[in-house]
Design a protein around this motif. Structure first.
Motif, mmCIF file in Angstrom:
data_model
loop_
_atom_site.group_PDB
_atom_site.id
_atom_site.type_symbol
_atom_site.label_atom_id
_atom_site.label_comp_id
_atom_site.label_asym_id
_atom_site.label_seq_id
_atom_site.Cartn_x
_atom_site.Cartn_y
_atom_site.Cartn_z
ATOM 1 N N THR A 60 0.837 -1.195 0.000
ATOM 2 C CA THR A 60 0.000 0.000 0.000
ATOM 3 C C THR A 60 0.874 1.248 0.000
ATOM 4 O OG1 THR A 60 -0.133 -0.055 2.406
ATOM 5 C CG2 THR A 60 -1.899 -1.145 1.188
ATOM 6 N N VAL A 61 0.312 2.313 -0.514
ATOM 7 C CA VAL A 61 1.010 3.589 -0.581
ATOM 8 C C VAL A 61 0.348 4.516 0.425
ATOM 9 C CG1 VAL A 61 1.707 5.493 -2.064
ATOM 10 C CG2 VAL A 61 1.472 3.193 -3.022
ATOM 11 N N ALA A 62 1.125 5.119 1.289
ATOM 12 C CA ALA A 62 0.573 5.975 2.342
ATOM 13 C C ALA A 62 -0.080 7.216 1.741
ATOM 14 C CB ALA A 62 1.675 6.389 3.311
ATOM 15 N N GLY A 63 -1.254 7.538 2.255
ATOM 16 C CA GLY A 63 -1.915 8.784 1.870
ATOM 17 C C GLY A 63 -2.761 8.709 0.613
ATOM 18 N N VAL A 64 -2.909 7.532 0.010
ATOM 19 C CA VAL A 64 -3.730 7.405 -1.196
ATOM 20 C C VAL A 64 -4.687 6.227 -1.003
ATOM 21 C CG1 VAL A 64 -2.021 8.423 -2.747
ATOM 22 C CG2 VAL A 64 -2.024 5.977 -2.383
ATOM 23 N N PRO A 65 -5.752 6.150 -1.810
ATOM 24 C CA PRO A 65 -6.689 5.025 -1.675
ATOM 25 C C PRO A 65 -6.007 3.677 -1.890
ATOM 26 C CG PRO A 65 -7.647 6.753 -3.025
ATOM 27 C CD PRO A 65 -6.228 7.147 -2.776
ATOM 28 N N GLU A 66 -6.659 2.618 -1.369
ATOM 29 C CA GLU A 66 -6.086 1.265 -1.399
ATOM 30 C C GLU A 66 -5.868 0.725 -2.798
ATOM 31 O OE1 GLU A 66 -8.800 -1.226 0.674
ATOM 32 O OE2 GLU A 66 -8.203 -0.501 2.646
#
Length: 194
Positions: free
Chosen positions: A112-118
């Motif tokens: 997952t990328v922090a700060g963006v939707p899943e």
């Protein structure tokens, strides 16, 4: 013919009236009421759908705009991993920068990328390279950064003597799952072909 009203005829008429009343009651209960309830259910569904269409009218322009936006972002955040295409591009850029790819190893899958939707995820890779000059490594990384697709080079290390340098760099490739968990490649390493 004249009906004689006596006790028997009154009972027959009363019985016939009771049978008719019972047929009406059970017929209404078993046939008319279910059909009426189903019709009310359908009409409420139709009302809800009409209300939805009134609130959000269908528009060819909105569809065309959505498709255009989707196509414009697909270049730098494609749907699905598509690492095969990315690996081909990496090999082309390495060849242009006079860098030999030794191995490409996947370190993480669908992180997952922090700060963006899943739905937006990344894979991280470790790439071992060889070249005659460290400036070739920098040329390769500059070329990767200039690509439309998002390549994030996180680390670079190299060592060697004049004319022969081995290096290693880490990179992250971002993509969009889009609700379709596409068949992704299993984690591991792949040897590039020359």
């Amino acid at each position: 013919m004249k009906i004689k009203w006596n006790r028997e005829s009154a009972l027959v008429v009363l019985m016939a009236a009771m049978v008719l009343l019972a047929m009406y009651y059970f017929g209404h209960k078993n046939f008319v009421d279910p059909i009426k309830a189903e019709a009310e259910n359908f009409s409420s569904t139709v009302r809800a759908q009409k209300s939805l269409i009134d609130s959000y009218p269908p528009s060819e322009e909105l569809l065309a705009e959505y498709i255009a936006d989707s196509k414009s972002t697909e270049d730098f955040l494609p749907n699905g991993d598509q690492f095969d295409l990315a690996l081909v591009r990496l090999e082309e850029l390495a060849k242009a920068a006079d860098v030999q790819l030794r191995t490409v190893t996947r370190n993480s899958n669908q992180a997952t990328v922090a700060g963006v939707p899943e739905q937006f995820v990344k894979n991280t890779y470790s790439v071992q390279v060889h070249s005659k000059s460290p400036s070739n490594f920098r040329s390769l990384i500059d070329a990767l950064i200039q690509e439309e697709r998002v390549w994030n080079v996180t680390t670079l290390s190299y060592s060697g003597n004049t004319g022969s340098y081995d290096g290693n760099f880490g990179l992250e490739i971002y993509y969009f799952l889009g609700g379709e968990a596409a068949a992704l490649h299993p984690a591991g390493s792949s040897e590039p072909t020359d």
